[in-house]
Design an enzyme around this catalytic site. Structure first.
Site, PDB file in Angstrom:
ATOM      1  N   GLU A  83     -12.485  -1.579  11.680  1.00  0.00           N
ATOM      2  CA  GLU A  83     -12.518  -0.858  10.829  1.00  0.00           C
ATOM      3  C   GLU A  83     -13.433  -0.898   9.341  1.00  0.00           C
ATOM      4  O   GLU A  83     -14.688  -0.484   8.699  1.00  0.00           O
ATOM      5  CB  GLU A  83     -11.259  -0.690  10.071  1.00  0.00           C
ATOM      6  CG  GLU A  83     -11.199  -0.443   8.756  1.00  0.00           C
ATOM      7  CD  GLU A  83      -9.579  -0.853   7.607  1.00  0.00           C
ATOM      8  OE1 GLU A  83      -8.920  -1.093   8.416  1.00  0.00           O
ATOM      9  OE2 GLU A  83      -9.538  -0.655   7.271  1.00  0.00           O
ATOM     10  N   ASP A 111      -8.507  -8.976   4.527  1.00  0.00           N
ATOM     11  CA  ASP A 111      -8.079  -7.584   5.819  1.00  0.00           C
ATOM     12  C   ASP A 111      -9.618  -7.559   6.412  1.00  0.00           C
ATOM     13  O   ASP A 111     -10.588  -6.520   6.297  1.00  0.00           O
ATOM     14  CB  ASP A 111      -8.083  -5.761   4.630  1.00  0.00           C
ATOM     15  CG  ASP A 111      -7.835  -5.507   4.857  1.00  0.00           C
ATOM     16  OD1 ASP A 111      -6.766  -5.472   6.614  1.00  0.00           O
ATOM     17  OD2 ASP A 111      -7.784  -3.956   5.108  1.00  0.00           O
ATOM     18  N   GLU A 159       0.972  -1.332  -0.252  1.00  0.00           N
ATOM     19  CA  GLU A 159       0.085   0.374  -0.008  1.00  0.00           C
ATOM     20  C   GLU A 159       0.979   0.808   0.284  1.00  0.00           C
ATOM     21  O   GLU A 159       0.601   1.893   0.499  1.00  0.00           O
ATOM     22  CB  GLU A 159      -0.746  -0.257   1.237  1.00  0.00           C
ATOM     23  CG  GLU A 159      -1.939  -1.274   0.984  1.00  0.00           C
ATOM     24  CD  GLU A 159      -2.918  -1.428   2.182  1.00  0.00           C
ATOM     25  OE1 GLU A 159      -2.242  -0.444   3.141  1.00  0.00           O
ATOM     26  OE2 GLU A 159      -4.250  -1.650   2.294  1.00  0.00           O
TER      27      GLU A 159
HETATM   28  O1  GCW Z   1      -6.682  -2.019   6.336  1.00  0.00           O
HETATM   29  C1  GCW Z   1      -6.382  -2.000   6.349  1.00  0.00           C
HETATM   30  C2  GCW Z   1      -6.857  -0.500   6.661  1.00  0.00           C
HETATM   31  C3  GCW Z   1      -5.113   0.318   6.153  1.00  0.00           C
HETATM   32  C4  GCW Z   1      -4.550  -0.133   7.097  1.00  0.00           C
HETATM   33  C5  GCW Z   1      -3.975  -1.388   6.710  1.00  0.00           C
HETATM   34  C6  GCW Z   1      -2.683  -2.322   6.787  1.00  0.00           C
HETATM   35  C7  GCW Z   1      -2.501   0.882   7.863  1.00  0.00           C
HETATM   36  O2  GCW Z   1      -7.623  -0.168   5.409  1.00  0.00           O
HETATM   37  O3  GCW Z   1      -5.658   1.537   6.386  1.00  0.00           O
HETATM   38  O4  GCW Z   1      -3.164   0.078   7.170  1.00  0.00           O
HETATM   39  O5  GCW Z   1      -5.037  -2.046   6.305  1.00  0.00           O
HETATM   40  O6  GCW Z   1      -2.923  -3.113   7.517  1.00  0.00           O
HETATM   41  O7  GCW Z   1      -1.503  -1.709   6.744  1.00  0.00           O
END
Ligand code: GCW
Length: 717
Positions: A408, A380, A306
């Site tokens: 989240e 995720d 990311e």
């Molecule tokens: O869950 C996702 C999130 C990001 C997060 C990423 C991660 C810290 O949307 O905000 O970044 O995973 O775990 O690195």
């Protein structure tokens, strides 16, 4: 009838008004007065004369915590002494100080207690003993006793030995230096970097107490999307103040290391792990850290994921990157925790498979002080995910579990969602990596592959809201995470019970109706958000609310990539006819997930593209089942509201109202999820909503046009 309701209402109101107002700051350490008179007397007797010898910071903390707890729970103040006397009724001392008691047959051995374990034992004559090898063990034992008392349980015939099943039990804060918290829904960061190192917010001590009370022994204070500034001398001095406060509570500090720090902080031209200057820079930085903080835990790293920098920017592997830092911290017994959460939209393969593809070939290539941290599932932190296929696959690398405590994808702290059932589901999953019974838990506790390093991390849900976690029930997730990190064999129910009794009241009527509500809340949320294995269908970016229509931009950040709805059916084919992600699991697991007839409904659309009219285990067609789940999920929240409303006399008005109002939001949002998703998928199924269900309140277009600005937890513009 109306008058009757009014009277009941008034009675409830007057009872709850008579309860002390509470804002939730005290968490599960409220030390409420013992209501049972006999028990109170009994406690009074056992705690009549407490002896805690020694003057270490931790021993002083033990005395202070005991005084605080006992003064608040019992009517008559007790004495807490530092020297052993014949009148002692409770003695909290290290094994090697128990000379007078060494003939007690049931006394544990040094090995049985390890570094952090403890024993509570009531010899036939003499005081109740809490013993351990270390000060921290004594503190944990003290919190055990206080937990017991807060639940109003008998202290007679106590005899137990406790030892954590995992070595590193960490919180991961996704806190930025500007005090915003990525995916944080409880206000700003509790770390007030601006005023550190000179001003230490008293909250840090309460944070330490709360964590020590559940056995958490480390905290990564900064976001994995890291800022190299935290490695500057100025910030390391700030961190030192935190480390000094947390240390006597058994909590080590860790930092996230931005891989490009040698460039950003060191002024070098490269951060290539094989470059000598880069290696020297990290060595120098690490020496500086350990000079200030001799027990610094180590680094947590998110690399090449990311948009974060990483070794692949220099055509090096994740192992080469991890080893660079591992070599730097090794002389000080530090560890490197390297995240396996890597995927890229430039890689054409199913995102589900990418971490495995990347990390399996590196098994055996990491230094001994590296752990690879793996999220519970391959995508995720969804409301439900099958376990990550890396668990059990990497045989020579210790894997650390990463759970997300912050909500989240599960309502951003407006939804009552007790997560212990989710954590347990993953930990209890059978990987089959060494035959039946090779659970994920036995992979991470090191017992299967004999790893020396073991650990677990939970992405924190803590902020500076007065009640720490935003939703009063979100405190339960912090609590449950810690308790399971200590002992994953505890049941989600037991933990809920403990937490409810300590956080609200031990009244059986309250506890008996709230435990099932908490336990069901996971399935309820799955039903109204992502039933039958659906996943990643939330709104873009802030992830708040439904967004099954999200398309365009990076495909792996859209919803259509994951649900694959079409005229024929719904779901992601991850079998051999599709992406074949099932193949990354051990054959016994792959067989179950991969066959339509064997795959449990809860994971069905995760692994299969299923026809709208195909029959599911319930006997309903997919479309009917989807409607059934969404509607029953939303209805269940209304029932949760009723269940909560019936608790008015047990809870102080402040917390009662807070939860009731949040449940109202949850009920509204559950309907929002239901209607938006049903209308979206209906376009593909072409079938009516079965009779008996209400029609959605609005059109699909209406839901698609809902726009939320300034949702917390992301960089808002
Ligand atoms: O869950 C996702 C999130 C990001 C997060 C990423 C991660 C810290 O949307 O905000 O970044 O995973 O775990 O690195």
């Amino acid at each position: 009838m109306k008058r009757y309701t009014l009277i009941i209402g008034l009675v409830c109101l007057s009872v709850s008004m008579s309860l002390k107002a509470e804002n939730g700051y005290d968490l599960w350490l409220r030390y409420a007065p013992i209501s049972d008179a006999n028990l109170e007397q009994n406690y009074q007797k056992i705690l009549g004369t407490v002896v805690v010898p020694g003057y270490s910071e931790t021993q002083q903390i033990i005395r202070k915590e005991l005084k605080r707890a006992i003064t608040s729970m019992l009517k008559t103040p007790v004495t807490v002494k530092t020297t052993h006397t014949i009148e002692a009724t409770l003695l909290i001392a290290k094994l090697n100080e128990l000379h007078d008691f060494s003939n007690i047959p049931a006394l544990a051995s040094v090995e049985a207690l390890g570094n952090e374990g403890y024993q509570l034992i009531q010899p036939s004559n003499g005081p109740l003993l809490i013993t351990a090898n270390s000060d921290i063990g004594l503190l944990y034992g003290t919190f055990h006793l206080l937990r017991h008392m807060q639940q109003q349980l008998s202290l007679t015939e106590l005899n137990l030995i406790q030892k954590p099943r995992l070595k590193l039990r960490l919180l991961n804060h996704w806190d930025n230096l500007d005090r915003t918290v990525e995916r944080g829904y409880a206000g700003f960061s509790i770390w007030d970097w601006h005023k550190l190192p000179d001003y230490a917010d008293p909250r840090y001590t309460d944070y330490a107490r709360a964590n020590a009370s559940i056995g958490i022994n480390g905290t990564v204070v900064t976001n994995v999307n890291a800022n190299a500034l935290v490695l500057s001398t100025q910030y390391l001095e700030k961190l030192t103040t935190l480390a000094n406060i947390l240390r006597p509570y058994g909590i080590k500090v860790y930092l996230t290391a931005r891989f490009s720090a040698p460039v950003e902080q060191g002024g070098l031209k490269t951060a290539d792990p094989l470059n000598t200057e880069v290696q020297q820079w990290w060595q120098y930085k690490v020496r500086e850290i350990y000079t200030l903080i001799p027990d610094f835990g180590g680094f947590l790293v998110k690399a090449n994921s990311e948009g974060q920098p990483g070794p692949q920017d220099y055509h090096r592997t994740h192992a080469q990157g991890a080893n660079l830092l591992a070599d730097a911290v090794a002389p000080y017994d530090g560890v490197v925790i390297w995240r396996a959460f890597v995927y890229s939209h430039e890689v054409p393969d199913d995102r589900h498979k990418q971490a495995n593809n990347e990390f399996l070939p590196l098994d055996g290539k990491f230094r001994d002080n590296v752990l690879v941290q793996v999220k519970n599932g391959a995508i995720d932190f969804q409301p439900r995910e099958p376990f990550h296929p890396l668990f059990g696959s990497m045989k020579q690398t210790p894997l650390m579990m990463e759970f997300q405590i912050t909500q989240e994808y599960t309502g951003c702290a407006t939804h009552l969602f007790y997560q212990a059932p989710l954590y347990k589901e993953t930990l209890d999953s059978d990987t089959w990596c060494k035959g039946e019974g090779s659970t994920v838990a036995s992979v991470i506790d090191g017992s299967l592959y004999k790893n020396k390093l073991t650990g677990i991390a939970g992405v924190s849900n803590i902020g500076n809201d007065f009640n720490w976690t935003g939703h009063p029930f979100a405190q339960a997730n912090w609590y449950a995470y810690g308790r399971l990190a200590w002992d994953y064999q505890l049941s989600a129910e037991e933990i809920a019970k403990e937490w409810l009794k300590m956080t609200f009241t031990t009244e059986p009527n309250f506890v008996e109706s709230m435990v099932p509500m908490m336990m069901d809340s996971r399935e309820v949320l799955v039903n109204y958000m992502t039933p039958i294995g659906l996943h990643h269908i939330m709104a873009r970016n802030h992830h708040y609310g439904p967004g099954p229509w999200v398309t365009g931009g990076r495909p792996d950040w859209t919803s259509v990539y994951y649900h694959r709805a079409d005229k024929q059916g719904l779901g992601f084919d991850r079998t051999a006819t599709g992406s074949n992600a099932v193949n990354q699991y051990f054959p016994e697991v792959a067989r179950v997930f991969g066959q339509r007839e064997l795959c449990p409904d809860k994971y069905l659309l995760w692994f299969h593209h299923v026809g709208w009219n195909e029959t599911l285990a319930s006997g309903r067609t997919l479309w009917d089942e989807l409607c059934y789940r969404y509607y029953s999920g939303a209805d269940a929240v209304r029932q949760m509201q009723n269940q909560w409303d019936a608790q008015a006399d047990f809870v102080d008005t402040e917390r009662f109202t807070h939860v009731a109002e949040l449940l109202k939001i949850q009920a509204k949002e559950a309907r929002w999820w239901r209607d938006a998703c049903i209308l979206h998928f209906q376009q593909f199924s072409g079938q009516p909503i079965p009779e008996g269900y209400d029609q959605p309140a609005h059109s699909l277009e209406y839901y698609m046009n809902i726009e939320h600005r300034f949702v917390p937890g992301i960089k808002n513009e």
